[in-house]
Each structure stands twice: as C-alpha cells, then as structure tokens.
Design a protein around this motif. Sequence first.
Motif, PDB file in Angstrom:
ATOM      1  N   LEU A 356      -3.210  -5.551  15.508  1.00  0.00           N
ATOM      2  CA  LEU A 356      -3.072  -4.925  14.211  1.00  0.00           C
ATOM      3  C   LEU A 356      -3.252  -3.247  14.329  1.00  0.00           C
ATOM      4  CD1 LEU A 356      -4.431  -7.142  11.560  1.00  0.00           C
ATOM      5  CD2 LEU A 356      -2.087  -6.920  12.053  1.00  0.00           C
ATOM      6  N   ALA A 360      -0.301  -0.085  13.919  1.00  0.00           N
ATOM      7  CA  ALA A 360      -0.357   0.440  12.621  1.00  0.00           C
ATOM      8  C   ALA A 360       0.616   1.120  12.217  1.00  0.00           C
ATOM      9  CB  ALA A 360      -1.688   0.855  12.574  1.00  0.00           C
ATOM     10  N   ARG A 367       4.037  -5.003   8.827  1.00  0.00           N
ATOM     11  CA  ARG A 367       4.100  -5.903   7.583  1.00  0.00           C
ATOM     12  C   ARG A 367       4.247  -7.290   7.740  1.00  0.00           C
ATOM     13  NH1 ARG A 367       8.452  -6.004   5.076  1.00  0.00           N
ATOM     14  NH2 ARG A 367       9.663  -4.749   6.381  1.00  0.00           N
ATOM     15  N   LEU A 370       0.708  -8.617   9.489  1.00  0.00           N
ATOM     16  CA  LEU A 370      -0.338  -8.721   8.560  1.00  0.00           C
ATOM     17  C   LEU A 370      -0.144 -10.249   7.991  1.00  0.00           C
ATOM     18  CD1 LEU A 370      -0.469  -5.353   6.990  1.00  0.00           C
ATOM     19  CD2 LEU A 370      -2.532  -6.355   8.132  1.00  0.00           C
ATOM     20  N   CYS A 373      -2.014 -13.568   9.013  1.00  0.00           N
ATOM     21  CA  CYS A 373      -3.442 -13.767   9.198  1.00  0.00           C
ATOM     22  C   CYS A 373      -3.692 -15.406   8.488  1.00  0.00           C
ATOM     23  CB  CYS A 373      -3.788 -12.936   7.872  1.00  0.00           C
ATOM     24  SG  CYS A 373      -5.825 -12.881   7.822  1.00  0.00           S
ATOM     25  N   LEU A 391      -8.860  -4.038   8.502  1.00  0.00           N
ATOM     26  CA  LEU A 391      -7.892  -3.953   7.167  1.00  0.00           C
ATOM     27  C   LEU A 391      -8.377  -2.803   6.107  1.00  0.00           C
ATOM     28  CD1 LEU A 391      -7.718  -7.790   6.595  1.00  0.00           C
ATOM     29  CD2 LEU A 391      -5.774  -6.150   7.168  1.00  0.00           C
ATOM     30  N   PHE A 395      -6.008   0.302   6.930  1.00  0.00           N
ATOM     31  CA  PHE A 395      -4.895   0.072   6.303  1.00  0.00           C
ATOM     32  C   PHE A 395      -5.082   0.326   4.665  1.00  0.00           C
ATOM     33  CE2 PHE A 395      -4.456  -2.687   9.841  1.00  0.00           C
ATOM     34  CZ  PHE A 395      -3.040  -2.156  10.319  1.00  0.00           C
ATOM     35  N   ILE A 396      -5.868   0.098   4.160  1.00  0.00           N
ATOM     36  CA  ILE A 396      -6.284   0.149   2.577  1.00  0.00           C
ATOM     37  C   ILE A 396      -6.356   1.382   2.234  1.00  0.00           C
ATOM     38  CG2 ILE A 396      -7.367  -0.822   0.730  1.00  0.00           C
ATOM     39  CD1 ILE A 396      -7.626  -3.629   1.812  1.00  0.00           C
ATOM     40  N   THR A 401      -1.144   5.067   6.130  1.00  0.00           N
ATOM     41  CA  THR A 401      -0.486   3.800   5.882  1.00  0.00           C
ATOM     42  C   THR A 401       0.512   3.924   4.908  1.00  0.00           C
ATOM     43  OG1 THR A 401      -2.498   2.744   6.659  1.00  0.00           O
ATOM     44  CG2 THR A 401      -0.846   1.598   5.410  1.00  0.00           C
ATOM     45  N   SER A 408       0.539  -6.175   1.853  1.00  0.00           N
ATOM     46  CA  SER A 408       0.195  -7.094   2.749  1.00  0.00           C
ATOM     47  C   SER A 408      -1.208  -7.101   3.093  1.00  0.00           C
ATOM     48  CB  SER A 408       1.097  -7.185   3.972  1.00  0.00           C
ATOM     49  OG  SER A 408       2.547  -7.047   3.505  1.00  0.00           O
ATOM     50  N   ALA A 409      -1.737  -5.634   3.320  1.00  0.00           N
ATOM     51  CA  ALA A 409      -3.201  -5.775   3.826  1.00  0.00           C
ATOM     52  C   ALA A 409      -4.234  -6.219   2.664  1.00  0.00           C
ATOM     53  CB  ALA A 409      -3.430  -4.103   3.861  1.00  0.00           C
ATOM     54  N   LEU A 413      -6.595  -9.177   3.435  1.00  0.00           N
ATOM     55  CA  LEU A 413      -8.119  -9.036   3.129  1.00  0.00           C
ATOM     56  C   LEU A 413      -8.769 -10.102   2.335  1.00  0.00           C
ATOM     57  CD1 LEU A 413     -10.470  -7.262   3.362  1.00  0.00           C
ATOM     58  CD2 LEU A 413     -10.038  -6.023   1.399  1.00  0.00           C
TER      59      LEU A 413
END
Length: 930
Positions: A356, A360, A367, A370, A373, A391, A395-396, A401, A408-409, A413
Amino acid sequence: MPSSRKIGENVSSIVAQAFSTAQSTAAAHPRATSLLLRAYNLDSEAFLDAFTHALNRLLLVFSRDPHVERLVVFVSRFAAENTSKTANFCSLLLTYLIHQSSSIGRAVRFRSVQIIAAILNALPENADISEGVWDLLDESLINRSQDRLPRVRAAAAGALCRIQTSGIPDDDIFCTRLLEMVSLDSSAAVRKAALNAIALTEHTIPSVVARIRDVNEDIRASVYRILAKKLHPNHLSLDERVFILSTGLRDRSATVRDTCEQQLLLSGWLDGACQGNVFELVELLGAQDFEEEVLQALRFVFVSERCRPLVDAIQIDVNNMRSADVLILRAMSHTKNAQTYLQRFLPTTTVYADVLRYYAVDKFAIRHLLDLCRAVDISDEVGRVALEKVLRTGFIANKQTSEEVVPSAVRALRIVMLDANATLQIVLEILRNDILLQSENATDALDESGELQEWRRCRSLNVCLEMLRIAPHCEASTASSVVLCMNMLQLAALPHILSEDESIRKDALECLALYCLLDGSGDEARSKMPLFVQSCKKDVPRIQELAMKVLADFLMLFDFRGDMDDEVVATVDDEAVKVLSQGLTDADASIRTAAAQGLSRLLFLRRIRPTPKLLSQLLIIYHNPITEEDELLRQCLSLFFPAFSSASSLNRVLLEDAFKPTCQLLIDAPESSPLVTVNVVQVAQFVLHLTNPSLAPTGERTECVGRPADLIHERLSEIVLNELIDAGERGDDEVCRIYSRILSNFRFQWKPENCDKLHLIRKLTKVAQKDCEDRRAITLIKRFQDRLDAVLEAADDSSQKVADDESTNRTAPTSESSSPVDEASEATAPPPKPSRLPVEGKQHANTASELPSPSDFYETESERRNNEAKTANSEKKHDKERAADPNIGQKENENDDPNFVFDVDSQEVPVPKKYPKRTRKKRIELIEID
C-alpha cells in the motif's frame, strides 16, 4: 436389351426404394445414395421423372416429423454432393423447386424453399450452376422472404445466406432483406433464422448487436452464440464489447446469462481470442475505462470450475503491478477462496502494508488494493498496527492522497480496527489532530492559505461522510456511538451547512441526514426536518433531490405519530408530503423521479395518509408526456399502481375517488399544457382496470368507509353518466364523446347487492341518451344500454326461476312416499325454463390471470371508428332482416345455440351435443413412395 419402358419401371422402383430407405434412419443415407446413382446411370431422364414423382410426396407434408426431415437432408445432400456424377441434375432440381415455391399450398412452398436452402448451403464453392438458375433463385427467394407464413420466411432466410454478395446493404439486396427480417419481422423464428444467415460485416454488426435487447430470450441467446463463433472481439469497439458482455451477464433470463458466460465469455473470448490468458481478457475489456464491468467478468471466470487451472497458474509480481494485475487481485478477493489466492502474493499483513505504501501515488491501483483488506489475514498484531499507521498517516491525513481514495481508506481502517466505537474514536482523533489541527491560537487559522483551508474542509467532510455511511444505524447503534458521531458531525459537517459552495453544502447535508438516521427515536430527524423542507423549496436541483430522498427516508423509518399530538403530526407529515407532491411537477427530471419514488413507497407502506388528490397527481404524472423519457419514474409507478390497488379494498376506493378529478383536470387542461395530448379514455381505462373487483384477493373484506369495494364500477358509471348528462345539457359534444367512450368500457355482472344500482344506471342511461346530441356518443350509449338490459333481463329470469322453485317446494306433498300418479306427472313435466345469459358484450374475467394488462384496455382512434362503423352497419342489416322475416333470429339447429331458451309448453327437450372421445395419437406413418 431391355426396353425403355422396362428400364423406366426399374428406375422408378429403385428411386422409391432409396426414398423409403433414407427416411427410416440417417445411417442408411449412403446406401440410398448408391441406389440413386445406380438409377441415374441406367436412364437419366427416367431418373429425373421418378425422382420428382417421389419428391412430390415429400412436398405435401407440412408437419416437421423426423422421417420427413431426414428425407429433406438426404435429397439436399444428394443434389449438392454429387454434382460431378449427375451432370446438371442439381440445376434441374433447383429449377423445379423454384417453380413449386410459388404454389398455393403452404406445405409445398415451405418444403420447396427448405430444400432449396439446404442445397445451396451444402453446395461446394466451385459448384457449376447456370446464371439463369441464379436469376430465378434471386427473384423467388426475395418473394418467399415476404411470405405470409413465418416458417416459409425462415426457410427463405436460410437460403439467402448463400447468395449474399458484398454484405453491404446499399449494394446487396439480399443483405438488405436479411437486415429487415432481423430487425422488423414479427416472428421470433424468422428473426433467429435471419440472424444465423446474415454475414457479419461492419455494416451489419450494429443490427445484430441490437438484438441482445430482443423481447425473446431465445433470440438473445442466439446472438451471443453467433458472436462467440463468428466474430472476433477485435472487430468490435471497446464500448460495444463491454455493452454486449455486461448486458448478457445481467440478463433477466438464466438461459441467456449462462449462454453469455459459457459460450461468449469463456469459450469465445477467453479460450478463443485470448487463448486462455486472463490478463489479455482484462485488457480486451478495458482495464481502467470499465473497471466494474471487468470485475464482474473476472468473478465469473474465477467461479467457473473449467477455469480453475488458469486461475491457479496466474503469476503476479507485487513490485511491478499493472492495472490488469490489480483488478485480478481484487476479483480474487471476492471469491470463496480469497485468502488462499491472496496468500500467494501477500503472505503477511506487513507485506500488504508495504505494498500500500509503495503504490500510494497510483490512484487507480491504490483504490483496488485498499479493497483487498477484507480478504487479508489481519490476525498478526504487529502487521495490523503497521497497517493502521499506514492508513492513518499515509492516506487519511495525507494531503497528497486523492479524495477518491479516502473512502476506501476509511473502510479499510474500519476493518482493521475490528470495533465500530474504536474506529469512531480513531477517526475523531485524526480529524482533530491531523486534518483540522484545532488550536487555541486563532491567528494560526487566519495565517493559513485558502487552498489549505479548502483541503481541510473537503477532507474532513469526506472522512465524516464515509464514516457515517458505514456506521451502524438505528437499532444497531449504541449510545456511545451516537455521541461520537455527534462530536464528529459538529466538528466536520455542521459548520458547512450554509456554505456557498454547492458540493460542500450537499456533503454537509448528507452527513446530517445520516446522523439523524442513527437515532432510533426519531427526535433528531423530527428536529432537522424543517431544514430539509427548506432545502427542497429554495436550494439548487442537486440538493433538492437529496433533500426529497431524505424526507422520504425519514417518513419511511420513523413513526412521528407515536408521542406527538395530532396538530404537530399533521404539520410534520403534511409539510413533507406537500413538498414531495410539489416535486412531481418540477421541471427537473431527477427531482420528479425522487418525489415519485418516495411517495410511492410511503403510500404503499401506509407511512402517510393516502388521499384522492395525491393519487390523482400520481396518475397524471404517470400519463404526462413530459415523463416519457423518465424511465425510472415510469417503471416505479407502473409497479406501484397494481400493487397498491390489490393490497387493500380501501386503496381501490381511494382510486375511485381520484377518478373524477383526474378526468376533469385532463379535460379542462389549457391548450398550452402538455396534458392536452393525454388520452382521457386511456387514463379512465387504466383506473377501471385497477379497480376491477376480480383483482381483489380472495377472502378480503370489501366493506370500507361506508361503501362496498366490489361496487366501484357501478358507482363510477354513475359518475360518468352524470357528467355525460351535464355535458349534454351544455351542448359540449366533445366531452360527450369522451365520456361515452369511457362508458363503453364498463362491464357488469348481476349480483343481489348491485340490483338497485343497475336499475338506477339504466334510468341515467335513458336520460343521457335524450340529452346527448352527438351521433357517435348516442351509438355508444345505446350499446352500453343494450348490455345493461341483457344483464337485468338475465337477473329477472333468474329471480323468476327462484320464485317458481320456492312455490313448487311449498306445494309439494309432505309424505315421504309419493303416489304413482305423482311420479308419472313428475316424469312427464317439462323441464324448468333456464335463465338467459347476456349475449352482447363481454363479461368480466373471473380470475386475475384472465385480466388483460392496462395497455390491453387502450382503444386506438382507428379501432374506435371501425367498431362504430361495424355497429351501425350491423344494426341496419338486422333491422332490414327483421322487417322481412320475424323469425330471422331463430337458428336452424336450436341445439347449437348456447343461449337458446326452449318453449316451456313444448314436450321436446333439446339433446346436448355429444363430443367424440379423445383418442391417443397414432404413431406417425412413413411416407409411402410408389
């Protein structure tokens, strides 16, 4: 040396023997062929006469019996495969069949064209056929392709397959004719034969592909078989390939879906065009342009047992993945053996976290990665912590990002955290500390650039919206989760409810609506409902559509009548329903559709109080020409009305109350309104169909709101007659014609409870007939009156019969044993007079399955004129015949008339017709060849 006559008899005997042998089994065809060649070598002229004589016996059989079909195959193969041994016999036979194809007999036409088609398709490429024969074939087959019998047209389509030239419609008349048969022929068998016959070129492929939307499932399945066998997918554009495959895999017929999957996807494209390479199949379908369609196709591949060796042989390098590799991994994650498949490429959670982090920056790949998961084993605590960190920070809370990756992140999570409240706490912490960076120093926020502030707003709303979507709702939500969601809402969404940016305001309102759905009591929804009502009235179309959906969801999920007084309930419900009903007439199609869908669900489930006015609005919007292109709206209402009317007798009474205002509104529509083009009679016919008593479930209570639901048509006919009388008094001939045509759609059956109603209707009919001056309307009223009189006359006869039976029972002797005189009198007494049945007009259907669809009630203008002309001519003819002979109405054979009433004084009792007993079908006899 034998004489020519003896040789001819010998030839005839050999040909008859060959035909008799060939029709018994296909294994005897080589021996029968040898016999025919031997007869041909004896005398070719006698052979031709004997052959046509035997063939004539075959041409007379129309039924497709197995032994007849074997003879057809035998004759065609003999003529096509022995051209070198039989000189010009094939040309002579084709000429003879061409002349027979114009015969009056349907069997001769069909068999002639069928044999011609079989011969042409069996001829080798270098066959020597004269130009004169080809010219005759061209003209004959074009004529037979327009034959009135579908079986003949289908045989002609099979013959046209061989004589196509360029495959270009403008240059090839045969190709043009086949295209017409494919697209326009009413027979499914003809369309199928034309599909199998037409040559696939760039000019004909669009017409063939269009048949995957044919109404007949056999035609749709045939298209997929043809595309799999005859056409390489590279000859189709990318859009066409995806459209064909996605349409077939989602077809409502299991046969079509199986044909598309097995023959087109697996056999034709995967095994054929791609030679078993799954990666090439992904590229063939457009990996990045149509990712959802590719994933759907890959799921079928991975589920199929025949593709298991191909799936086991897939090798993917996680350090150098392309778009096809990523889609294949995601498709594997949706199978039953997902963890087993992914274990080969992502052995541990730590490796998955590193992958991941590595991809990134690739928006497309990350997408789908992720989404893996859900299938990755996260039991390793060290790997799970590493994945959570990636994550959260990678990402978040990462500015690099893309916003498309954030949902998706957040979902990944939630899977990693295992607990909903823990996920809410982590997300709330990310919003406070990483995204919004709340600080006590206000100057820090002022010093930030506009671009950074915009990123914070969008990212916080995106995270909050996705978190609320996956949060447990209503009964599944806990008090702690509701509090955490409220804190998240106040932090990320509520400050932007009044934002000037349309997209930000829409996301904030959606967050607020999702939070209201978390509260099982409905208090939050009740308090926030005025805000959404105002959004429906004053905001932009996108937000109006969202607000209408939210209001419908609130009314669907929460019962606001539970702990509120009547005034508050009426205010909340009426305001929301008023806004939704106003959306039915909005200029925006999406708003109309959202309003219609919401009201339909609410009315069907009785979440709002149904009223005739609201039902009238739905009826009008359903028939309004402006909604002709709104497929979702029309589909929703076409399912709602039948379900609503059959659910309860009260619903049918409400539709009865909506009948009059609907008709009046359509009749009084101004010239500038699109409702002018709506056929009022069709709308009335639709309502009559919905309120038909036979649609009511068995055992349902029909007494409601003081009116019996099984007398709706009687009350509606009173309404129509009263309107007809008023229009006649005003001299409005156009309205008289409309209501008289509506009146002609009523059908009554006598019942004890509707006797008074029927007599009242007859009185109103006589008044309407006097007041109306339009001839067309008077004719229709008379026709209605005749049907009504027949029903009442049958009712009177039935009542008289019951009275006679009662009087007979009262005067009968009470002694158990009767005298011989009484027995003799009973034996010689004439039978009782049967009740008459109404002759004119159709009766109501007895069951719901016998009812026509709403479209079957619609009468076109031409049909109406024809019916009126036939009625007038019939009345004049009967008047003349009755004037010439008073007994003209009696039948010669009274026993053939089911409505015949014999004379009571007569001693002759009609004898019922005796129908022959059904016998078992005999075994099909073989054709006898002399």
